[in-house]
Design a protein around this motif. Structure first.
Motif, short mmCIF file in Angstrom:
data_model
loop_
_atom_site.label_atom_id
_atom_site.label_comp_id
_atom_site.label_asym_id
_atom_site.label_seq_id
_atom_site.Cartn_x
_atom_site.Cartn_y
_atom_site.Cartn_z
N VAL A 10 -87.25 -23.79 -48.71
CA VAL A 10 -88.43 -23.48 -47.91
C VAL A 10 -89.64 -24.23 -48.43
O VAL A 10 -90.40 -24.85 -47.66
CB VAL A 10 -88.71 -21.95 -47.92
CG1 VAL A 10 -90.05 -21.64 -47.26
CG2 VAL A 10 -87.59 -21.20 -47.20
N GLN A 11 -89.83 -24.22 -49.73
CA GLN A 11 -91.01 -24.86 -50.29
C GLN A 11 -90.91 -26.38 -50.28
O GLN A 11 -91.92 -27.07 -50.20
CB GLN A 11 -91.26 -24.31 -51.70
CG GLN A 11 -91.66 -22.83 -51.65
CD GLN A 11 -91.88 -22.20 -53.00
OE1 GLN A 11 -91.03 -22.28 -53.88
NE2 GLN A 11 -93.03 -21.57 -53.18
N ALA A 12 -89.68 -26.91 -50.31
CA ALA A 12 -89.51 -28.36 -50.17
C ALA A 12 -89.80 -28.82 -48.74
O ALA A 12 -90.38 -29.89 -48.52
CB ALA A 12 -88.08 -28.76 -50.56
N GLU A 13 -89.40 -28.01 -47.77
CA GLU A 13 -89.63 -28.35 -46.36
C GLU A 13 -91.09 -28.15 -45.96
O GLU A 13 -91.59 -28.85 -45.08
CB GLU A 13 -88.73 -27.50 -45.46
CG GLU A 13 -87.24 -27.76 -45.62
CD GLU A 13 -86.80 -29.02 -44.90
OE1 GLU A 13 -87.32 -29.32 -43.81
OE2 GLU A 13 -85.92 -29.72 -45.43
N GLN B 266 -81.66 -24.53 -38.76
CA GLN B 266 -82.89 -24.00 -39.34
C GLN B 266 -83.80 -23.40 -38.29
O GLN B 266 -84.96 -23.10 -38.57
CB GLN B 266 -83.63 -25.11 -40.10
CG GLN B 266 -82.82 -25.69 -41.26
CD GLN B 266 -83.50 -26.88 -41.90
OE1 GLN B 266 -84.42 -27.48 -41.35
NE2 GLN B 266 -83.06 -27.25 -43.10
N MET B 267 -83.27 -23.22 -37.07
CA MET B 267 -84.08 -22.75 -35.94
C MET B 267 -83.60 -21.40 -35.44
O MET B 267 -82.41 -21.11 -35.47
CB MET B 267 -83.98 -23.75 -34.78
CG MET B 267 -84.38 -25.15 -35.11
SD MET B 267 -84.02 -26.27 -33.73
CE MET B 267 -84.44 -27.85 -34.48
N LEU C 60 -84.36 -12.80 -45.80
CA LEU C 60 -85.78 -13.14 -45.81
C LEU C 60 -85.99 -14.65 -45.90
O LEU C 60 -86.86 -15.21 -45.24
CB LEU C 60 -86.47 -12.43 -46.97
CG LEU C 60 -87.99 -12.57 -47.06
CD1 LEU C 60 -88.66 -12.06 -45.80
CD2 LEU C 60 -88.51 -11.81 -48.28
N VAL C 61 -85.17 -15.32 -46.70
CA VAL C 61 -85.25 -16.78 -46.82
C VAL C 61 -84.96 -17.44 -45.47
O VAL C 61 -85.69 -18.34 -45.03
CB VAL C 61 -84.26 -17.30 -47.88
CG1 VAL C 61 -84.26 -18.82 -47.90
CG2 VAL C 61 -84.62 -16.76 -49.26
N ILE C 62 -83.90 -17.00 -44.83
CA ILE C 62 -83.52 -17.58 -43.53
C ILE C 62 -84.63 -17.38 -42.52
O ILE C 62 -85.02 -18.31 -41.79
CB ILE C 62 -82.20 -16.95 -43.03
CG1 ILE C 62 -81.03 -17.40 -43.92
CG2 ILE C 62 -81.94 -17.32 -41.58
CD1 ILE C 62 -79.74 -16.67 -43.64
#
Length: 307
Positions: free
Chosen positions: A24-27, A282-283, A88-90
């Motif tokens: 998440v933080q990389a994206e 990722q959508m 939660l990550v997803i």
């Protein structure tokens, strides 16, 4: 602008342990992930991940809330609750993907005053009181953000092309869509791209872009409906296609009949390079869109990967 993702499930050492948060933080490197207390000084919008993850949920139902909350002058923070750990990550990745047009990420090529003027002129062209114009404006910002997500060092030219690639719709489809009436869909799209390229060149000249940039952006917009070997053009096609699925597809299937929706999904999928198919996982897609996409992928013997 969307600046923070606030979590109820946030420990003393940071977000819950797991490789998912690093993705998440990389994206989304410009979005701070923090505890609810970090939202002081921003507008905090609470979102229920349980609702988001429901099998029948259409993310279109949240758009008015999220985009509306972002219209104020305060920075926007999204507070996700109702899920833990992997769920939660997803949800975080899917929510940020849907609303990444609000992030406003820029790089060295787009950080200067020229792009400031370009963004301001682009905004001024769009009367957001007209629903279809608003949808096109949101798509433009989203496609621009996809370009930077896929290629963080993208040139100013390809970023500008992403921002303006559909500007012609302000003339032809501002109040009513007509693409489904086209006898030759590809010819319709090519004409749309050619007219948009001329409009884009005029805006670039107006804001003071140099001749080389004007020519390059015009070329990219003129060809953006046809994938080719040009790496910038391929990037623009990927960004446009991914933005359709991640943001616009829910509204599209509400507007058009099932057969045209099926054709649009097939047409857009064909523009996406195979290495970008993983992004579809990722959508958060509307159930109808997901079924249409799965049928198309099955016909190509391709799986739809998840995040």
């Amino acid at each position: 602008m969307l600046r923070q993702l606030l979590l109820s499930d946030y420990g003393n050492e940071g977000p819950p342990v797991g490789d998912g948060w690093s993705l998440v933080q990389a994206e989304f490197p410009t979005v701070e992930v923090g505890p609810l207390s970090a939202g002081h000084g921003s507008r905090v919008l609470r979102l229920d991940v349980g609702e988001w993850a429901s099998a029948t949920f259409d993310p279109f139902d949240w758009d008015g809330r999220v985009f509306g909350a972002a219209e104020g002058t305060e920075p926007l923070s999204l507070h996700l609750e109702g899920a833990h750990r992997e769920a939660l990550v997803i949800a975080a990745l899917e929510v940020l993907t849907r609303y990444q047009g609000l992030v406003g990420r820029r790089n060295a090529a787009s950080a200067g005053p020229l792009f400031d003027r370009l963004l301001a002129r682009h905004r001024a062209l769009h009367d957001l009181s007209r629903p279809l114009v608003r949808a096109d404006y949101q798509h433009a910002l989203d496609a621009w953000q996809w370009v930077l997500r896929l290629r963080p060092d993208a040139s100013l030219a390809v970023q500008a092309a992403a921002l303006f690639h559909d500007v012609e719709r302000l003339l032809s489809e501002a109040d009513k869509r007509v693409e489904h009436h086209a006898k030759d869909y590809q010819a319709f799209k090519d004409a749309h791209a050619a007219r948009g390229a001329e409009m884009t060149r005029e805006v670039l000249e107006e804001v003071g872009a140099d001749d080389a940039t004007c020519r390059r952006v015009k070329e990219l917009v003129a060809k953006h409906e046809r994938p080719g070997g040009d790496p910038d053009l391929a990037l623009l096609n990927d960004a446009d296609a991914l933005s359709f699925f991640s943001l616009n597809s829910s509204g599209f299937i509400r507007y058009f009949d099932p057969e045209h929706s099926r054709r649009k999904v097939a047409y857009t999928l064909a523009r996406l390079r195979p290495e970008q198919l993983r992004r579809l996982g990722q959508m958060r897609l509307a159930p109808t869109v997901r079924r249409l996409l799965e049928v198309q992928l099955a016909s190509l013997s391709l799986p739809m990967e998840t995040a």
